[in-house]
Design a protein around this motif. Sequence first.
Motif, PDB file in Angstrom:
ATOM      1  N   PHE A 155       0.816  -1.204   0.000  1.00 46.16           N
ATOM      2  CA  PHE A 155       0.000   0.000   0.000  1.00 46.16           C
ATOM      3  C   PHE A 155       0.855   1.262   0.000  1.00 46.16           C
ATOM      4  O   PHE A 155       0.434   2.298  -0.532  1.00 46.16           O
ATOM      5  N   ILE A 156       2.060   1.164   0.548  1.00 44.63           N
ATOM      6  CA  ILE A 156       3.003   2.276   0.403  1.00 44.63           C
ATOM      7  C   ILE A 156       3.375   2.432  -1.065  1.00 44.63           C
ATOM      8  O   ILE A 156       3.476   3.549  -1.590  1.00 44.63           O
ATOM      9  N   GLY A 157       3.562   1.286  -1.745  1.00 45.98           N
ATOM     10  CA  GLY A 157       3.868   1.308  -3.174  1.00 45.98           C
ATOM     11  C   GLY A 157       2.751   1.925  -3.991  1.00 45.98           C
ATOM     12  O   GLY A 157       3.004   2.664  -4.954  1.00 45.98           O
ATOM     13  N   MET A 158       1.516   1.660  -3.612  1.00 47.65           N
ATOM     14  CA  MET A 158       0.375   2.277  -4.299  1.00 47.65           C
ATOM     15  C   MET A 158       0.421   3.801  -4.132  1.00 47.65           C
ATOM     16  O   MET A 158       0.125   4.546  -5.076  1.00 47.65           O
ATOM     17  N   ARG A 184       0.951   6.646  -7.154  1.00 48.49           N
ATOM     18  CA  ARG A 184      -0.417   7.153  -7.330  1.00 48.49           C
ATOM     19  C   ARG A 184      -0.581   7.977  -8.609  1.00 48.49           C
ATOM     20  O   ARG A 184      -1.659   8.023  -9.187  1.00 48.49           O
ATOM     21  N   ARG A 185       0.496   8.632  -9.056  1.00 41.03           N
ATOM     22  CA  ARG A 185       0.400   9.422 -10.289  1.00 41.03           C
ATOM     23  C   ARG A 185       0.286   8.528 -11.525  1.00 41.03           C
ATOM     24  O   ARG A 185      -0.117   8.988 -12.583  1.00 41.03           O
ATOM     25  N   GLU A 186       0.650   7.267 -11.368  1.00 41.65           N
ATOM     26  CA  GLU A 186       0.555   6.313 -12.487  1.00 41.65           C
ATOM     27  C   GLU A 186      -0.646   5.390 -12.304  1.00 41.65           C
ATOM     28  O   GLU A 186      -0.664   4.273 -12.822  1.00 41.65           O
ATOM     29  N   TRP A 187      -1.653   5.827 -11.569  1.00 39.06           N
ATOM     30  CA  TRP A 187      -2.760   4.961 -11.197  1.00 39.06           C
ATOM     31  C   TRP A 187      -3.478   4.354 -12.400  1.00 39.06           C
ATOM     32  O   TRP A 187      -4.028   3.253 -12.320  1.00 39.06           O
ATOM     33  N   ARG A 188      -3.461   5.058 -13.517  1.00 34.94           N
ATOM     34  CA  ARG A 188      -4.131   4.517 -14.708  1.00 34.94           C
ATOM     35  C   ARG A 188      -3.456   3.237 -15.194  1.00 34.94           C
ATOM     36  O   ARG A 188      -4.102   2.384 -15.811  1.00 34.94           O
ATOM     37  N   ASN A 189      -2.160   3.117 -14.936  1.00 30.12           N
ATOM     38  CA  ASN A 189      -1.421   1.926 -15.376  1.00 30.12           C
ATOM     39  C   ASN A 189      -1.722   0.700 -14.514  1.00 30.12           C
ATOM     40  O   ASN A 189      -1.619  -0.436 -14.989  1.00 30.12           O
ATOM     41  N   TRP A 190      -2.049   0.917 -13.232  1.00 26.89           N
ATOM     42  CA  TRP A 190      -2.283  -0.235 -12.363  1.00 26.89           C
ATOM     43  C   TRP A 190      -3.698  -0.291 -11.804  1.00 26.89           C
ATOM     44  O   TRP A 190      -3.982  -1.055 -10.871  1.00 26.89           O
ATOM     45  N   PHE A 191      -4.599   0.480 -12.397  1.00 29.45           N
ATOM     46  CA  PHE A 191      -5.970   0.549 -11.880  1.00 29.45           C
ATOM     47  C   PHE A 191      -6.635  -0.835 -11.848  1.00 29.45           C
ATOM     48  O   PHE A 191      -7.230  -1.224 -10.846  1.00 29.45           O
ATOM     49  N   LEU A 192      -6.553  -1.596 -12.940  1.00 27.20           N
ATOM     50  CA  LEU A 192      -7.199  -2.914 -12.993  1.00 27.20           C
ATOM     51  C   LEU A 192      -6.602  -3.865 -11.964  1.00 27.20           C
ATOM     52  O   LEU A 192      -7.316  -4.630 -11.307  1.00 27.20           O
TER      53      LEU A 192
END
Length: 232
Positions: free
Chosen positions: A170-173, A177-185
Amino acid sequence: LIVAPWIMRNYRTFGTLSIASRSGIHLLARAQELDYGKDEIIATVLYSISERLGKKAYPDIVDDPAEFFDREVHKIYKKNNELLRQGYTDDQIDRMNMNNALKRLIKRPLTYLMQIPLEFLKMTSFAYIPMLSEPHIVKKLLSFKNGYLFLSAARGVFRLIAYLVFVLAFIGMWFSRREWRNWFLLGMVIFYINVIYSLFLGHARYTFPLIPFYLIFVSYAVTGLFKNQSAA
């Protein structure tokens, strides 16, 4: 492709197109937890942290600490076997369990919602190590001098690693966070499994398949921490 053979097996065996043909058992086990008092809730928290700690504080709840989280399910299985001997089918019994569970949950929705964090806590120690849970291996280890101490220590180490992985993920998330579109799924898979089983019936092994996904985010946390240290 992975789950289709199992779904077809359940359809041919139980007449249901699902992965879990006996979901009523687990929902009923969750409903039975609504009757937990203060001591049983505290015991659940302690057992989630350490089986040895839970057994020391509440020695009379279960004989085998490893069976603590399955004790409600075992009670239901025992009743189901009695119904099978009476001539009921698996599908009929599952519907009976489901209806019984829903009636209980509807009557006490607030208690049900308040216990969700307790189910989530069970899943945070997701280092499910079959080697340390198989009855014949456990029996062998306990036959040695200080075997119980070794088994508890080994389980404790893996549990601490699990908590560390969970926190770092969750720290990694947050770091990514600025790349959330890449890991959203990927994040939605983690979110979905944790939420569904928190609503249903939490168990450490349910989040075991998520460990590789958690480790992806752990890599973000580790690299982010190193970058911050280098910058400092």
